[in-house]
Enzyme design. Structure first.
Site, PDB file in Angstrom:
ATOM      1  N   HIS A 133     -22.418   2.925 -46.684  1.00  0.00           N
ATOM      2  CA  HIS A 133     -22.990   3.979 -47.512  1.00  0.00           C
ATOM      3  C   HIS A 133     -21.833   4.401 -48.577  1.00  0.00           C
ATOM      4  O   HIS A 133     -20.893   4.596 -47.962  1.00  0.00           O
ATOM      5  CB  HIS A 133     -23.381   5.210 -46.558  1.00  0.00           C
ATOM      6  CG  HIS A 133     -24.517   4.998 -45.410  1.00  0.00           C
ATOM      7  ND1 HIS A 133     -24.132   4.791 -44.097  1.00  0.00           N
ATOM      8  CD2 HIS A 133     -25.825   4.772 -45.594  1.00  0.00           C
ATOM      9  CE1 HIS A 133     -25.309   4.418 -43.560  1.00  0.00           C
ATOM     10  NE2 HIS A 133     -26.271   4.560 -44.718  1.00  0.00           N
TER      11      HIS A 133
ATOM     12  N   HIS B 106     -18.672  11.585 -45.806  1.00  0.00           N
ATOM     13  CA  HIS B 106     -19.734  12.181 -46.617  1.00  0.00           C
ATOM     14  C   HIS B 106     -19.522  13.756 -46.692  1.00  0.00           C
ATOM     15  O   HIS B 106     -20.272  14.387 -47.076  1.00  0.00           O
ATOM     16  CB  HIS B 106     -21.106  11.863 -45.802  1.00  0.00           C
ATOM     17  CG  HIS B 106     -21.820  10.530 -45.798  1.00  0.00           C
ATOM     18  ND1 HIS B 106     -21.677   9.805 -46.910  1.00  0.00           N
ATOM     19  CD2 HIS B 106     -22.096   9.795 -44.829  1.00  0.00           C
ATOM     20  CE1 HIS B 106     -22.437   8.589 -46.601  1.00  0.00           C
ATOM     21  NE2 HIS B 106     -22.464   8.632 -45.510  1.00  0.00           N
TER      22      HIS B 106
ATOM     23  N   ASP C 220     -17.543   1.227 -45.995  1.00  0.00           N
ATOM     24  CA  ASP C 220     -18.744   1.646 -45.262  1.00  0.00           C
ATOM     25  C   ASP C 220     -20.000   1.111 -46.110  1.00  0.00           C
ATOM     26  O   ASP C 220     -19.997   1.147 -47.386  1.00  0.00           O
ATOM     27  CB  ASP C 220     -18.796   3.267 -45.003  1.00  0.00           C
ATOM     28  CG  ASP C 220     -20.104   3.506 -44.148  1.00  0.00           C
ATOM     29  OD1 ASP C 220     -19.511   3.945 -42.901  1.00  0.00           O
ATOM     30  OD2 ASP C 220     -21.078   3.912 -44.476  1.00  0.00           O
TER      31      ASP C 220
ATOM     32  N   ASP D 112     -20.798  -0.479 -40.642  1.00  0.00           N
ATOM     33  CA  ASP D 112     -22.456  -0.692 -40.851  1.00  0.00           C
ATOM     34  C   ASP D 112     -22.995  -1.437 -41.806  1.00  0.00           C
ATOM     35  O   ASP D 112     -24.000  -1.455 -42.185  1.00  0.00           O
ATOM     36  CB  ASP D 112     -22.843   0.811 -40.821  1.00  0.00           C
ATOM     37  CG  ASP D 112     -22.193   1.738 -41.801  1.00  0.00           C
ATOM     38  OD1 ASP D 112     -21.076   1.215 -42.518  1.00  0.00           O
ATOM     39  OD2 ASP D 112     -22.449   2.878 -41.795  1.00  0.00           O
TER      40      ASP D 112
END
Length: 340
Positions: free
Chosen positions: A195, A158, A193, A282
């Site tokens: 996200h 990120h 991931d 995740d």
């Protein structure tokens, strides 16, 4: 499989996390290291400490202004009367072209995207060595190692070139890919991931020499919200070099693997010679973020599919948060990459 980790990565211990207006304990806890290391060792990984390659490979991705901020902001923050224990901004610019302030609080707002990336006394040190672990992993591939695992913590995907966010400060996967490119490879980054890898996308969005692909929960109602949609294909010379494959919340193994097939086809079409996998765990059905519903055996299938490309591959740890399944998910994935 070779693996890399530095003990200084334990020192980052964030306390502040805000979701839906509520302040909660940060999910990005140091305990993740113990569980991930156990999972990697169960899959046959042998850990080594990274070599300090200096700031150069990090500065190839992140601006000097941002690196200066990360190194110095905590000391400056503590000089503010009544300052909190962690650097957390309360104001942000409207865009990246607004004025760059002199104050610590203003610069925090400029360089921290959200309230999930608090900076404390040891954050820079831990992030620096997390990045050095990724650099050593990339160098191992350059030396002929077919695959390596990097326990990068804090994670990185990120983080933009001058902006922290979502638990991330230095973009380890991007740093590793640029290191491989500089060594003569044509790298791709595959982000699995839950996200979207918005920082990675932003770093390479107008470049054609590194392919970026992200498979993730649909950001229409999931972090990072503003990035990760299918129409984001790159810009300028980079048009067509970014692929987003958003999935409905709750997507399970079979549908995920169908999207993964599309990603692997694009990697092959790119002429990739070295692959960086931004390895988030995740997406698991029991992860606290509850975005997707991959099973523990499903991670083995994902790992096997990626390994079928037969490319030199660096697995750089991203998300995957505290649950009873965390270490088993990593063992499953890494074991899957090694075949039957």
């Amino acid at each position: 499989m070779k693996a890399f980790f530095d003990d200084r990565q334990w020192k980052h211990d964030p306390k502040h996390f805000m979701a839906a207006g509520a302040i909660k304990p940060s999910p990005e806890q140091p305990e993740r290291i113990a569980r991930l290391m156990a999972g990697a060792e169960a899959a046959g990984c042998q850990f080594s400490s990274p070599i300090d390659a200096g700031i150069g490979p990090i500065a190839a991705i992140h601006t000097a202004e941002y690196l200066t901020f990360l190194k110095n902001i905590f000391i400056r923050w503590r000089r503010i009367e009544g300052a909190g224990a962690e650097v957390i901004p309360n104001v942000h610019p409207a865009n990246r072209f607004d004025s760059y302030p002199k104050s610590a609080g203003g610069q925090a707002g400029y360089h921290q995207a959200d309230a999930a990336c608090p900076i404390a006394e040891h954050t820079w040190e831990a992030a620096y060595w997390s990045a050095q672990s990724a650099i050593s992993g990339a160098d191992a591939l350059g030396d002929g190692t077919p695959a390596a695992y990097v326990l990068s913590r804090p994670p990185g995907h990120h983080a933009f070139s001058d902006l922290a966010g979502g638990f991330c400060f230095l973009n380890n996967s991007a740093i590793a890919a640029e290191r491989l490119r500089a060594a003569g490879h044509r790298p791709a980054i595959l982000d699995v991931d839950v996200h979207h890898g918005n920082g990675t996308q932003g770093i390479f969005y107008d470049r054609a020499d590194i392919l970026t692909i992200s498979i993730h929960a649909d950001p229409e109602n999931f972090y990072p919200f503003f990035w990760g949609h299918t129409q984001e294909r790159g810009a300028g010379e980079g048009t067509g070099s970014n692929l987003n494959l958003p999935l409905e919340r709750g997507t399970g193994d079979d549908a995920y693997l169908a999207s993964l097939d599309l990603a692997l086809e694009r990697i092959s079409a790119f002429g990739c010679t070295a692959l960086v996998v931004a390895l988030g765990l995740d997406a698991h059905e029991d992860d606290p973020f509850q975005g997707l519903a991959i099973t523990t055996p499903g991670f083995a299938r994902i790992g096997a599919a990626i390994a079928s490309l037969n490319l030199p591959t660096l697995y750089v740890q991203e998300g995957g948060y505290l649950s009873d399944a965390l270490q088993h998910n990593l063992t499953s994935f890494l074991t899957g990459t090694q075949g039957p």
